[in-house]
Write an enzyme that holds these catalytic residues in place. Structure first.
Site, PDB file in Angstrom:
ATOM      1  N   SER A 299       0.812  -1.214   0.000  1.00 35.77           N
ATOM      2  CA  SER A 299       0.000   0.000   0.000  1.00 35.77           C
ATOM      3  C   SER A 299       0.850   1.271   0.000  1.00 35.77           C
ATOM      4  O   SER A 299       1.554   1.541  -0.966  1.00 35.77           O
ATOM      5  CB  SER A 299      -0.949  -0.040   1.201  1.00 35.77           C
ATOM      6  OG  SER A 299      -1.939   0.954   1.117  1.00 35.77           O
ATOM      7  N   ASP A 310      10.151   6.126  -9.775  1.00 35.69           N
ATOM      8  CA  ASP A 310       9.632   6.853 -10.939  1.00 35.69           C
ATOM      9  C   ASP A 310      10.337   8.189 -11.150  1.00 35.69           C
ATOM     10  O   ASP A 310      10.524   8.628 -12.295  1.00 35.69           O
ATOM     11  CB  ASP A 310       8.132   7.109 -10.774  1.00 35.69           C
ATOM     12  CG  ASP A 310       7.289   5.908 -11.169  1.00 35.69           C
ATOM     13  OD1 ASP A 310       7.870   4.920 -11.662  1.00 35.69           O
ATOM     14  OD2 ASP A 310       6.063   5.960 -10.985  1.00 35.69           O
ATOM     15  N   LYS A 324      -0.873  -4.155  -2.905  1.00 42.70           N
ATOM     16  CA  LYS A 324      -2.146  -3.681  -2.348  1.00 42.70           C
ATOM     17  C   LYS A 324      -2.313  -2.238  -2.810  1.00 42.70           C
ATOM     18  O   LYS A 324      -1.840  -1.306  -2.169  1.00 42.70           O
ATOM     19  CB  LYS A 324      -2.139  -3.793  -0.822  1.00 42.70           C
ATOM     20  CG  LYS A 324      -3.536  -3.773  -0.186  1.00 42.70           C
ATOM     21  CD  LYS A 324      -4.124  -2.390  -0.127  1.00 42.70           C
ATOM     22  CE  LYS A 324      -5.461  -2.383   0.585  1.00 42.70           C
ATOM     23  NZ  LYS A 324      -6.069  -1.030   0.600  1.00 42.70           N
TER      24      LYS A 324
END
Length: 533
Positions: A299, A310, A324
């Site tokens: 999560s 990124d 998740k």
């Protein structure tokens, strides 16, 4: 009709009953104006009303309306995903406790997988962690009462209690033929995001983030300030076993490394679509950063790791994360009830969806074969995305590390020693005999080792010399860690424990080999090219 089909039919019938009640509250005219044209829902509501009437009229005993309504709601929600759940007032209050302050308990993150309450992660420094309860353990009994089939909330009620009281939990552990018992004393469980932060011997900073709660950003800023005053040459952020937590805290912690007005994550759903950007001006951090993750990083921790990846601000290392990536919204209902509804999925800046769909089936107890998991993984790895600087990253369904590193393997003998709390108990007795003195630089020599093995034998733990040889390094490290903990504190003990951590040692070695993050990225790309060939 067989039993599973009967159960499914009953759940469906009761679900329609609840839907009928909801529609009646809204009003027939409002429904007629807004109902989807592609369904015949209204006729199904009429059918349900008829079945309900007959059930109440002819069933052999009186039926409790309140129980039927709750069963109907639970049945209706069970047809969605495992994270969409209904709460009674007491359950709703209990659920919101986990992101606030502190509570009394054992110190374990749990989830329901199939019919079993399963340990996701023990919280460091808690009774469960010290006793050696580990991820994957299935809790089958609490105080000799079976909790198989219980909800997570029902299980939590059984395990929590007054601070200082004892509770016995029985677990089934993969690889062990028989269940094993643990007796734990409940403590006040304080939710601390960053229990450890220090400078390693090679000049690299280390920060352990256990979860993202309401104080994570404050704790992170304090840790970074302290480490940067020590002129660290790089940073390792350890998110292994981090189950996630508050989304806003994940975004704000990412902010500390990528700067202001940068997209971190998008939520995409039918009604919830928004982009979350960083908000604060921060100083630029040019030292290399490695983020450690594993299969239990979930999560918010996946958002953090994936975002640094990124934006090319951190190299991700370890194992594929849990996956998740669904968004839940807590909605209070009448009379203090509540509902948690999955409203969207997370997509990080590169476009990757974090959510791993097979996890929903596993958490609901559906059978998912190894072949299914393999196909899903292969499919994810065929999806190529690009970072801010045009590096290739792969997948969806969790975060794929830039460099994959396997974790350590603990032998069955080592598991048994931890389970029976032998290291803790031996350290207590040893320090009584040595006036509670233990020099932090002392090595565990053969004399101390033999004392420990004698203690093990007295506790009726059988072993062979091969058992000792295979777990030798683990045993010596664990003995020293417990002795240091009781004399010098948790952080010094933790430093000793991680000296045997294979994934961490691999991360540390990269700082010895490469001076910049760009060099680390180049090295990681070369490893992936070899795999592809």
């Amino acid at each position: 009709m067989n039993r599973p089909k009967q159960k499914l039919a009953l759940i469906s019938i009761i679900s329609i009953w609840v839907l009928s009640a909801l529609l009646l509250i809204v009003g027939t005219n409002a429904y007629a104006q807004n109902r989807p044209q592609s369904t015949n829902l209204y006729s199904q509501v009429q059918l349900f009303s008829e079945v309900l009437y007959k059930l109440k009229q002819y069933y052999v005993t009186d039926l409790n309306d309140e129980e039927l309504i709750k069963a109907a709601i639970d049945g209706m929600l069970s047809s969605t995903d495992p994270h969409t759940t209904y709460f009674t007032p007491e359950e709703f209050k209990e659920f919101t406790t986990t992101t606030k302050g502190s509570f009394g308990g054992l110190g374990i993150q749990i989830d329901k997988i199939g019919n079993y309450i399963t340990v996701v992660s023990p919280i460091e420094g808690t009774p469960a962690y010290r006793m050696g309860i580990t991820a994957g353990d299935r809790i089958i009994r609490v105080d000799d009462v079976s909790i198989v089939g219980f909800s997570t909330d029902e299980a939590v009620k059984r395990m929590r209690g007054d601070v200082g009281t004892k509770v016995k939990i029985t677990i089934s552990r993969p690889g062990l033929p028989e269940p094993i018992d643990f007796e734990l004393t409940r403590e006040t469980i304080k939710i601390k995001s960053i229990p450890y932060s220090f400078k390693l011997d090679n000049g690299v900073g280390y920060i352990r983030i256990t979860q993202f709660s309401e104080n994570t950003l404050t704790e992170l800023r304090a840790a970074l300030d302290n480490l940067e005053k020590q002129n660290v040459k790089g940073l390792i952020i350890d998110l292994r076993w981090n189950p996630g937590g508050l989304l806003d805290q994940a975004v704000d912690t990412v902010n500390e490394f990528i700067g202001k007005n940068r997209l971190v994550v998008e939520t995409k759903g039918r009604t919830e679509n928004k982009q979350l950007y960083t908000r604060f001006d921060v100083k630029e951090r040019n030292y290399p950063i490695i983020v450690l993750v594993n299969e239990a990083s979930a999560s918010a921790s996946e958002i953090f790791a994936g975002s640094l990846q990124d934006w090319d601000k951190g190299l991700v290392m370890g194992k594929n994360t849990f996956g998740k990536g669904s968004v839940q919204q807590l909605i209070p209902l009448s009379n203090g009830n509540g509902i948690k509804i999955t409203t969207a999925y997370y997509y990080i800046k590169s476009g990757r969806c974090i959510h791993k769909m097979s996890n929903d089936n596993i958490l609901k107890g559906k059978e998912v074969s190894e072949e299914d998991l393999k196909k899903e993984s292969e499919s994810n790895l065929q999806q190529v995305y690009y970072t801010a600087n045009n590096r290739k990253v792969y997948g969806g369904g969790g975060i794929q590390p830039d460099i994959t590193v396997e974790s350590d393997f603990l032998t069955l003998f080592g598991v048994e020693l931890r389970r029976k709390n032998v290291f803790f108990n031996f350290a207590v007795d040893y320090l009584v005999q040595h006036n509670h003195q233990f020099d932090i630089n002392t090595e565990i020599d053969n004399k101390i080792m033999n004392e420990f093995l004698t203690y093990v034998s007295k506790n009726d733990i059988k072993y062979t010399q091969a058992d000792v040889d295979s777990a030798n390094s683990f045993i010596r490290t664990s003995i020293k860690s417990e002795l240091v903990r009781k004399v010098h504190g948790d952080e010094e003990a933790y430093k000793i424990t991680i000296s045997q951590d294979k994934q961490l040692m691999e991360a540390i070695s990269l700082f010895d080999r490469f001076r910049t993050l760009e060099q680390m990225f180049t090295y990681a790309a070369s490893l992936n090219e070899k795999k592809e060939k």
